[in-house]
Design a protein around this motif. Sequence first.
Motif, PDB file in Angstrom:
ATOM      1  N   LYS A 259       0.724  -1.420   0.047  1.00 26.29           N
ATOM      2  CA  LYS A 259      -0.083   0.003  -0.027  1.00 26.29           C
ATOM      3  C   LYS A 259       0.863   1.242   0.106  1.00 26.29           C
ATOM      4  O   LYS A 259       0.809   2.168  -0.666  1.00 26.29           O
ATOM      5  N   ASP A 280     -10.514   1.766   1.327  1.00 28.42           N
ATOM      6  CA  ASP A 280     -10.654   0.398   1.916  1.00 28.42           C
ATOM      7  C   ASP A 280     -12.254  -0.255   1.611  1.00 28.42           C
ATOM      8  O   ASP A 280     -12.939   0.552   1.763  1.00 28.42           O
ATOM      9  N   THR A 292      -7.843  -2.746  -0.867  1.00 27.14           N
ATOM     10  CA  THR A 292      -7.876  -1.195  -0.719  1.00 27.14           C
ATOM     11  C   THR A 292      -7.616  -0.620  -2.332  1.00 27.14           C
ATOM     12  O   THR A 292      -7.004  -1.124  -3.151  1.00 27.14           O
TER      13      THR A 292
END
Length: 492
Positions: A259, A280, A292
């Motif tokens: 991420k 998310d 996400t």
Amino acid sequence: MSKNNDEIFKNVISHAKEYGFVFQSSEIYDGLSAVYDYGQLGAELKNNIKTYWWKAMVQMHENIVGIDSAIFMHPKVWKASGHVDGFNDPMIDNKDSKKRYRADQLLEDKIARYEKDGKQDKADQLQADMDTALKSENLSELRDLIINHEIACPVSGTRNWTEVRQFNLMFSTQFGAMAEGSEEVYLRPETAQGIFVNFLNVQKSGRMKIPFGIAQIGKAFRNEVIARQFIMRMREFEQMEMQFFVRPGEDKKWFEYWKTARLKWHQALGTSAEKYRFHDHTKLAHYANAATDIEFEFPFGFKEVEGIHSRTDFDLSQHQEFSGKKMQYFDNDLNEEGKPYGNYVPYVIETSIGLDRMFLLTMINAFEEQDISTEDKKDSRTLLRLHPALAPVKAAIFPLTKKDGLPEKAREIMNLLKLEHNVTYEEKDAIGKRYRRQDAIGTPFCITVDHQSLEDNTVTIRHRDSMEQERVPADQLERIIAERVSWKNLLS
């Protein structure tokens, strides 16, 4: 969408066509809906985005390698992946306009209108009801929500709806010389499965140790019924995907790592941090334990450009079951850590970015209509403020006039620079007009050869963003340009 944002988006689309970035496919035959061609500059920009992604993924990571799998795959692949049975959109038709819509998108538009009108309670309730209906695949409930919330067809204005039906998004075709006895195969709806079925081939031939990743850039095909917003949602598109194989139990750690890493990749291009956000997923796909989206603020709102998904061991386990081949990894390192040797099916963290969406994001982010008026004169320019590494053309070389040996000198400089960079030569029109054309396609440098160049071998280099000009020795050009357009500036 505000009028201003609407205008920006329309201007970017017309700019993309006018300057050879994107054309409607088969335009001379009135086009093919939701299919686009990349023109001479679009192809360059697209390739540069691909190169940036590939270098960041494969070149910068010792434990990530790249492959290029075939578009056609054995039909069982798509049975195992769940696409044959589950890759559907809930569709509804309006009987008066004969137009087909995705039921969930009609409801999402209604939710957005409720929010805009300050009716948050209604928006939240509709969202919850829609999520429940989608989760249980209750198609009649979806239709009831459309009826009860008085959603009308945007074209006919009526609420004369059919039942909601599931519509499979995969294109299929016949494989083999004769239609009889030939096998039905699919155009891949995603590139990920080509990575999963090659997991063992890559792991063994490359002697890869967990954790490791396999990256791929390739075309995918989806029979999108609702295709809109230019190249945002297309029927033929390109994906840049990386599947990262990890030990069970370490998936959450790697999910967080990717991420952060992927957002950094986007922001290295100089985009404002406020333009990006994480979204998310609350409703997860059946194979995921975390998901996400990286969303970008387009003129029409925040939309997904990249997904990071923790896919557990679903994909490899499914292919193990359907193929009868073991998709396991023998982990020697566990013994060194005091744990027993392990044979396990790895978990997967996926990063998947739509190349076409990234292209549109890049164009929108770079597009600028600038007022450069002075006290004496009104003036403006259209500018593509592209990162120099992504710019389709790195430098334009101009002879001041078409005579006196200036074109020959300019060509000499061009022939030297083109060994390393994509450069262009132009001698038509006044210098000012030539500058404007290069600004509009994002060229970072314009190099002018004049009479002084013949005397002392210096040239004028003009910088796109600041419009400042400086006199430099011609033999310094290679170094100056190389420093500015180097991939190092992004990758470091």
